[in-house]
Write a protein that holds these residues in place. Structure first.
Motif, short mmCIF file in Angstrom:
data_model
loop_
_atom_site.label_atom_id
_atom_site.label_comp_id
_atom_site.label_asym_id
_atom_site.label_seq_id
_atom_site.Cartn_x
_atom_site.Cartn_y
_atom_site.Cartn_z
N LYS A 1 0.83 -1.20 0.00
CA LYS A 1 0.00 0.00 0.00
C LYS A 1 0.87 1.25 0.00
O LYS A 1 1.85 1.33 0.74
N MET A 2 0.46 2.23 -0.79
CA MET A 2 1.18 3.49 -0.89
C MET A 2 0.40 4.59 -0.18
O MET A 2 -0.77 4.82 -0.47
N ARG A 3 1.06 5.28 0.75
CA ARG A 3 0.44 6.30 1.60
C ARG A 3 0.96 7.68 1.22
O ARG A 3 2.17 7.89 1.11
N ASP A 4 0.05 8.61 1.03
CA ASP A 4 0.40 9.99 0.72
C ASP A 4 0.81 10.69 2.01
O ASP A 4 0.03 10.79 2.95
N LEU A 5 2.05 11.21 2.06
CA LEU A 5 2.54 11.87 3.26
C LEU A 5 2.21 13.36 3.30
O LEU A 5 2.49 14.03 4.28
N GLY A 6 1.61 13.88 2.24
CA GLY A 6 1.18 15.26 2.22
C GLY A 6 2.32 16.24 2.07
O GLY A 6 3.39 15.91 1.55
N THR A 7 2.08 17.47 2.56
CA THR A 7 3.08 18.54 2.47
C THR A 7 3.10 19.32 3.78
O THR A 7 2.23 19.15 4.63
N LEU A 8 4.05 20.21 3.90
CA LEU A 8 4.02 21.19 4.97
C LEU A 8 2.90 22.19 4.70
O LEU A 8 2.45 22.32 3.55
N PRO A 9 2.39 22.90 5.71
CA PRO A 9 1.28 23.84 5.52
C PRO A 9 1.54 24.81 4.38
O PRO A 9 2.61 25.41 4.29
N GLY A 10 0.55 24.93 3.49
CA GLY A 10 0.66 25.83 2.35
C GLY A 10 1.40 25.25 1.18
O GLY A 10 1.51 25.88 0.14
N GLY A 11 1.90 24.06 1.32
CA GLY A 11 2.72 23.45 0.28
C GLY A 11 1.94 22.96 -0.90
O GLY A 11 0.76 22.62 -0.80
N THR A 12 2.63 22.86 -2.00
CA THR A 12 2.02 22.38 -3.25
C THR A 12 2.78 21.19 -3.81
O THR A 12 2.74 20.94 -5.01
N GLY A 13 3.45 20.45 -2.96
CA GLY A 13 4.16 19.27 -3.38
C GLY A 13 5.29 18.93 -2.43
O GLY A 13 5.75 19.78 -1.65
N SER A 14 5.72 17.69 -2.45
CA SER A 14 6.81 17.24 -1.59
C SER A 14 7.50 16.05 -2.21
O SER A 14 6.94 15.36 -3.07
N THR A 15 8.71 15.80 -1.76
CA THR A 15 9.49 14.65 -2.21
C THR A 15 10.22 14.06 -1.02
O THR A 15 10.82 14.80 -0.23
N ALA A 16 10.19 12.76 -0.87
CA ALA A 16 10.94 12.07 0.18
C ALA A 16 12.19 11.46 -0.42
O ALA A 16 12.15 10.88 -1.51
N TYR A 17 13.30 11.57 0.32
CA TYR A 17 14.56 11.03 -0.16
C TYR A 17 15.12 9.90 0.70
O TYR A 17 15.86 9.07 0.20
N GLY A 18 14.82 9.88 2.01
CA GLY A 18 15.44 8.88 2.86
C GLY A 18 14.51 8.34 3.92
O GLY A 18 13.56 8.99 4.35
N ILE A 19 14.80 7.11 4.39
CA ILE A 19 14.02 6.47 5.45
C ILE A 19 14.97 5.63 6.30
O ILE A 19 15.93 5.06 5.79
N ASN A 20 14.71 5.59 7.64
CA ASN A 20 15.53 4.75 8.50
C ASN A 20 14.73 3.56 9.01
O ASN A 20 13.57 3.36 8.62
N GLU A 21 15.33 2.77 9.90
CA GLU A 21 14.67 1.55 10.36
C GLU A 21 13.48 1.81 11.26
O GLU A 21 12.65 0.92 11.48
N SER A 22 13.34 3.03 11.81
CA SER A 22 12.16 3.41 12.60
C SER A 22 11.02 3.90 11.73
O SER A 22 9.95 4.25 12.24
#
Length: 375
Positions: free
Chosen positions: A275-296
């Protein structure tokens, strides 16, 4: 692994306690943890300051708080690979003397992967730096071909891209035990110049690889998970006109990156258990990109904070909350804005780059940084 980064797009080189947006219900525990976490800012500096002004960016950090990336030197602003450790920034010399190179990843053994010029006229090649020496990983093809490494796991497996000649389509590739393996595509192919058929962006210690690839139906590219010799399409957030890119994967097979949603906005995602979950944006944002993830399962990246292209802030997403990292640093200089967070290790140490196109008052030169949790 816990990091960044896609393809070979680099500047002039080879070739946002905290305002949050709750995109998913956050538990009391997660709210307490987020509110309690602040960071100390460390500038990693530059290898040198050329006449045109300096720039540096940290691309990855390992469990030993060793960071790598690229920087200007005193001769020019092009990318030059660096390693930072214990307050000291040092250059990783290119295979071809005085040429450009960049470091994209560092594993827990201190081995560094990236790309470097190997001769005066050849395109860049992927390299692995260990024990003070850079090894050319090759391209799988002959003269005129090129490659770039984007990640390396703790077993010495390296992933990235390669291409047959300048302008020919880029393909995802894996290097292991001195052998190169083309990972293929999601069924698509193209002869379009300067195009991407696939690219591998990260590999974990189980040998699972993530990236983006061309599906049989054609563009846009879709994110993939490659394992046991097969490439799986991760799907999208609901949009079908922009690329989905998987940027990083942890040992739990949690994957993060960016994808277009049904409203047509490209946002950071977290993929797990199909399943793919939308993480949204910061307030007022119009897009976001994720680059990294850790074991938590903590995710880092960048989010727009307005419709203005110049308004971009680094974020941490943790247990349903997206946090502007600029609001949780105790010693952030007034002229500095954290624009990109590229990687996060399992201790929560974050690296990235300060603003390049800055909002008003943020006038510091763009520089690599590290954020160290104060808890």
């Amino acid at each position: 692994m816990m990091r960044r980064r896609s393809g070979m797009a680099l500047p002039a080189a080879i070739g946002l306690l905290a305002t949050t947006l709750t995109t998913f219900p956050a538990t009391a525990e997660s709210k307490v943890r987020s509110a309690a976490t602040t960071y100390t800012y460390v500038s990693l500096g530059w290898l040198g300051i050329p006449a045109g002004g300096p720039i540096s960016s940290a691309q990855d950090v390992n469990s030993r708080q060793q960071a790598v990336g690229y920087s200007s030197n005193d001769r020019n602003p092009a990318a030059h690979a660096f390693q930072w450790e214990d307050g000291r920034l040092s250059a990783i010399e290119p295979i071809f003397a005085s040429a450009e190179n960049t470091a994209s990843a560092i594993n827990d053994l201190g081995q560094v992967a990236g790309h470097t010029h190997v001769s005066l006229y050849e395109p860049p090649h992927a390299f692995l730096y260990r024990d003070g020496k850079s090894t050319d990983l090759g391209t799988g093809w002959g003269s005129g071909s090129g490659s770039a490494a984007t990640d390396a796991n703790n077993k010495g497996v390296v992933v990235g891209t390669h291409f047959r000649s300048q302008g020919s389509p880029v393909r995802a590739v894996l290097w292991q035990n001195g052998k190169l393996r083309d990972l293929g595509t999601l069924g698509g192919s193209t002869d379009q110049q300067w195009s991407t058929e696939s690219e591998a962006n990260a590999v974990n210690d189980k040998g699972q690889v993530v990236g983006t690839a061309l599906p049989k139906s054609g563009y846009p590219l879709h994110g993939f998970l490659w394992q046991n010799g097969r490439m799986k399409d991760l799907g999208t957030l609901g949009g079908n006109s922009e690329a989905t890119v998987a940027q990083d994967i942890n040992e739990k097979t949690q994957i993060t990156g960016s994808s277009q949603n049904a409203a047509g906005q490209t946002n950071a995602f977290l993929w797990e258990a199909g399943k793919m979950r939308d993480l949204g944006t910061l307030p007022g944002g119009t897009g976001s990109t994720a680059y990294g993830i850790n074991e938590s399962g903590q995710v880092v990246g960048t989010s727009r904070t307005s419709a203005d292209y110049y308004g971009q802030h680094a974020f941490l997403w943790d247990n349903g909350q997206m946090i502007d990292l600029n609001t949780v640093v105790t010693n952030l200089p007034p002229d500095v804005s954290l624009e990109q967070a590229q990687a996060i290790n399992d201790e929560g140490v974050i690296v990235g780059q300060t603003c390049y196109y800055c909002e008003e008052g943020k006038t510091a030169d763009p520089q690599a940084y590290m954020l160290i949790p104060n808890s």
